[in-house]
Design a protein around this motif. Structure first.
Motif, short mmCIF file in Angstrom:
data_model
loop_
_atom_site.label_atom_id
_atom_site.label_comp_id
_atom_site.label_asym_id
_atom_site.label_seq_id
_atom_site.Cartn_x
_atom_site.Cartn_y
_atom_site.Cartn_z
N LEU A 7 15.76 9.47 -11.26
CA LEU A 7 15.66 8.56 -10.21
C LEU A 7 14.66 8.89 -9.16
CD1 LEU A 7 18.78 7.69 -11.03
CD2 LEU A 7 18.06 5.61 -10.04
N VAL A 8 13.80 7.90 -9.25
CA VAL A 8 12.83 9.05 -7.85
C VAL A 8 13.22 7.77 -6.55
CG1 VAL A 8 10.59 9.11 -6.69
CG2 VAL A 8 10.96 10.01 -9.58
N ALA A 9 13.00 7.93 -5.70
CA ALA A 9 13.29 7.34 -4.23
C ALA A 9 12.38 7.19 -3.55
CB ALA A 9 14.11 8.09 -3.29
N THR A 10 11.73 6.20 -3.52
CA THR A 10 9.96 6.07 -2.48
C THR A 10 8.87 6.26 -4.05
OG1 THR A 10 10.50 6.61 -0.49
CG2 THR A 10 9.11 6.52 -0.91
N PHE A 11 9.45 5.32 -5.02
CA PHE A 11 8.71 6.00 -6.79
C PHE A 11 6.91 5.01 -5.87
CE2 PHE A 11 7.30 5.06 -10.18
CZ PHE A 11 7.27 5.74 -10.83
N SER A 12 7.75 4.15 -5.37
CA SER A 12 5.86 2.92 -4.30
C SER A 12 7.10 2.45 -3.23
CB SER A 12 5.82 2.02 -5.57
OG SER A 12 6.72 0.80 -5.69
N ALA A 13 5.76 1.83 -2.49
CA ALA A 13 6.01 1.53 -1.25
C ALA A 13 6.70 0.24 -1.34
CB ALA A 13 4.68 0.85 -0.62
N ALA A 14 7.19 -0.75 -2.79
CA ALA A 14 8.08 -2.06 -2.86
C ALA A 14 9.22 -1.44 -1.88
CB ALA A 14 8.52 -2.29 -4.22
N PHE A 69 17.80 13.10 -9.24
CA PHE A 69 17.23 12.82 -7.70
C PHE A 69 16.12 13.37 -7.48
CE2 PHE A 69 18.13 12.30 -3.88
CZ PHE A 69 17.35 11.06 -3.06
N ILE A 70 15.09 12.35 -6.98
CA ILE A 70 14.34 12.86 -6.32
C ILE A 70 13.54 12.07 -5.00
CG2 ILE A 70 11.03 13.52 -6.59
CD1 ILE A 70 11.77 13.41 -10.13
N ASN A 71 13.22 12.64 -3.88
CA ASN A 71 13.24 12.17 -2.81
C ASN A 71 11.58 12.84 -1.84
OD1 ASN A 71 12.80 10.50 -0.68
ND2 ASN A 71 14.15 11.11 0.77
N PRO A 72 10.93 12.50 -2.35
CA PRO A 72 9.16 12.97 -1.92
C PRO A 72 8.96 12.74 -0.61
CG PRO A 72 8.61 10.73 -3.21
CD PRO A 72 10.28 10.66 -3.48
N SER A 73 9.63 11.93 -0.11
CA SER A 73 9.67 11.19 0.44
C SER A 73 10.21 11.92 2.46
CB SER A 73 10.42 9.90 1.36
OG SER A 73 9.69 9.86 2.78
N PRO A 74 9.19 12.13 3.24
CA PRO A 74 10.02 13.07 4.37
C PRO A 74 10.99 12.16 5.10
CG PRO A 74 7.91 12.02 5.05
CD PRO A 74 7.82 11.82 3.82
N THR A 78 0.68 -0.79 -0.21
CA THR A 78 -0.08 0.04 0.18
C THR A 78 0.64 1.49 -0.11
OG1 THR A 78 -0.05 -0.36 2.37
CG2 THR A 78 -2.03 -1.89 1.40
N GLU A 79 -0.01 2.81 0.44
CA GLU A 79 1.26 3.78 0.09
C GLU A 79 1.53 4.41 1.58
OE1 GLU A 79 -0.21 8.19 -1.14
OE2 GLU A 79 -1.02 6.54 -2.46
N ILE A 80 2.83 4.49 0.84
CA ILE A 80 4.13 5.22 1.37
C ILE A 80 3.13 6.33 2.31
CG2 ILE A 80 6.16 5.81 2.39
CD1 ILE A 80 6.75 2.99 2.05
N PRO A 81 2.39 7.01 3.51
CA PRO A 81 1.88 8.28 3.99
C PRO A 81 3.68 9.67 3.87
CG PRO A 81 3.05 7.07 5.71
CD PRO A 81 3.24 6.15 4.42
N GLY A 82 3.14 10.85 3.66
CA GLY A 82 3.72 11.55 3.76
C GLY A 82 4.60 11.62 2.59
N LEU A 83 4.09 11.23 1.48
CA LEU A 83 4.71 11.80 0.61
C LEU A 83 4.56 13.42 -0.93
CD1 LEU A 83 4.86 8.26 -1.89
CD2 LEU A 83 6.89 9.29 -0.59
N LYS A 84 5.28 13.76 -0.83
CA LYS A 84 5.15 15.29 -1.81
C LYS A 84 5.37 14.51 -3.47
CE LYS A 84 7.15 19.75 -2.06
NZ LYS A 84 8.31 20.84 -1.31
N LYS A 85 3.80 14.26 -3.78
CA LYS A 85 3.51 14.04 -4.85
C LYS A 85 4.22 14.60 -5.26
CE LYS A 85 0.29 9.97 -2.95
NZ LYS A 85 -0.66 9.73 -3.55
N GLU A 86 4.21 15.95 -5.71
CA GLU A 86 3.97 16.52 -6.86
C GLU A 86 5.58 16.41 -7.17
OE1 GLU A 86 3.91 19.52 -3.25
OE2 GLU A 86 3.08 17.59 -3.70
N LEU A 87 6.17 16.39 -6.85
CA LEU A 87 8.10 16.01 -6.91
C LEU A 87 8.25 15.24 -8.46
CD1 LEU A 87 9.81 16.06 -3.49
CD2 LEU A 87 9.73 18.21 -5.48
#
Length: 195
Positions: A63-70, A98-103, A31-40
């Motif tokens: 390369l997007v870190a935390t692209f999914s919850a995998a 490099f993009i990290n949308p996660s906190p 399922t989805e990881i909470p707190g992602l800044k998806k607009e990134l």
């Protein structure tokens, strides 16, 4: 190590609803990881992961870190444990976004493949081959860097935050003297040449 301990402590203190989701082994997803800044990373698709650059012998990677919850969010573009393979010809320039949308802090650094078995990644193998202070990581942001593939071998695009790569947060990067063009293989999908 103190930062790692604090991060683990913070994760442990989250309520069950806030914790990263456990995998659904029947479907290989989570399922989805909470707190992602998806607009990134809104609108980024597999076609954006690797493209030819504007100059000869240049390739652009996203390369997007935390692209999914995998893999509990420790993935790049939804892949981990080297299951996505970038092959770049020797002596090409690689421009990385490099993009990290996660906190949760993540980073990106190019290291020798065997380094992914260590708790700490150290300095990038190629000069310029990583975000600043990869051991500290970045949260909720983008960063760019460039490097030249002046040596052949098996490398990794790894998260430099302590203990992340050893837990699978890395993709394969092969630098080949025989390759004529950059290619990307995502999991079991066919190899695709950069366009």
């Amino acid at each position: 190590m103190l930062r790692l301990a604090l991060t683990l402590l913070c994760l442990a203190s989250l309520s069950p609803a806030q914790q990263p989701a456990a995998p659904d082994h029947a479907h290989g997803t989570t399922t989805e990881i909470p707190g992602l800044k998806k607009e990134l990373f809104a609108g980024i698709t597999e076609a954006d992961f690797m493209k030819l650059g504007d100059k000869p012998k240049t390739v652009k990677l996203v390369l997007v870190a935390t692209f999914s919850a995998a893999n509990y969010g420790m993935n790049f573009n939804g892949y981990s444990h080297g299951k996505a393979v970038f092959t770049i010809p020797k002596d090409w320039t690689v421009d990385v976004t490099f993009i990290n949308p996660s906190p949760i802090p993540h980073s990106l650094v190019v290291v020798e493949k065997d380094t992914t078995k260590k708790l700490q990644m150290g300095e990038p193998f190629f000069p310029g081959g990583g975000v600043p202070k990869p051991e500290v990581g970045l949260s909720l942001t983008k960063a760019e860097f460039s490097f030249v593939t002046d040596e052949t071998g098996e490398f990794a695009l790894a998260c430099g935050f302590p203990a992340h790569a050893i837990n699978g947060h890395w993709l394969a990067l092969n630098v080949s003297a025989d390759a004529k063009a950059p290619t990307l293989q995502l999991g079991d999908k066919p190899v695709v040449e950069a366009k």
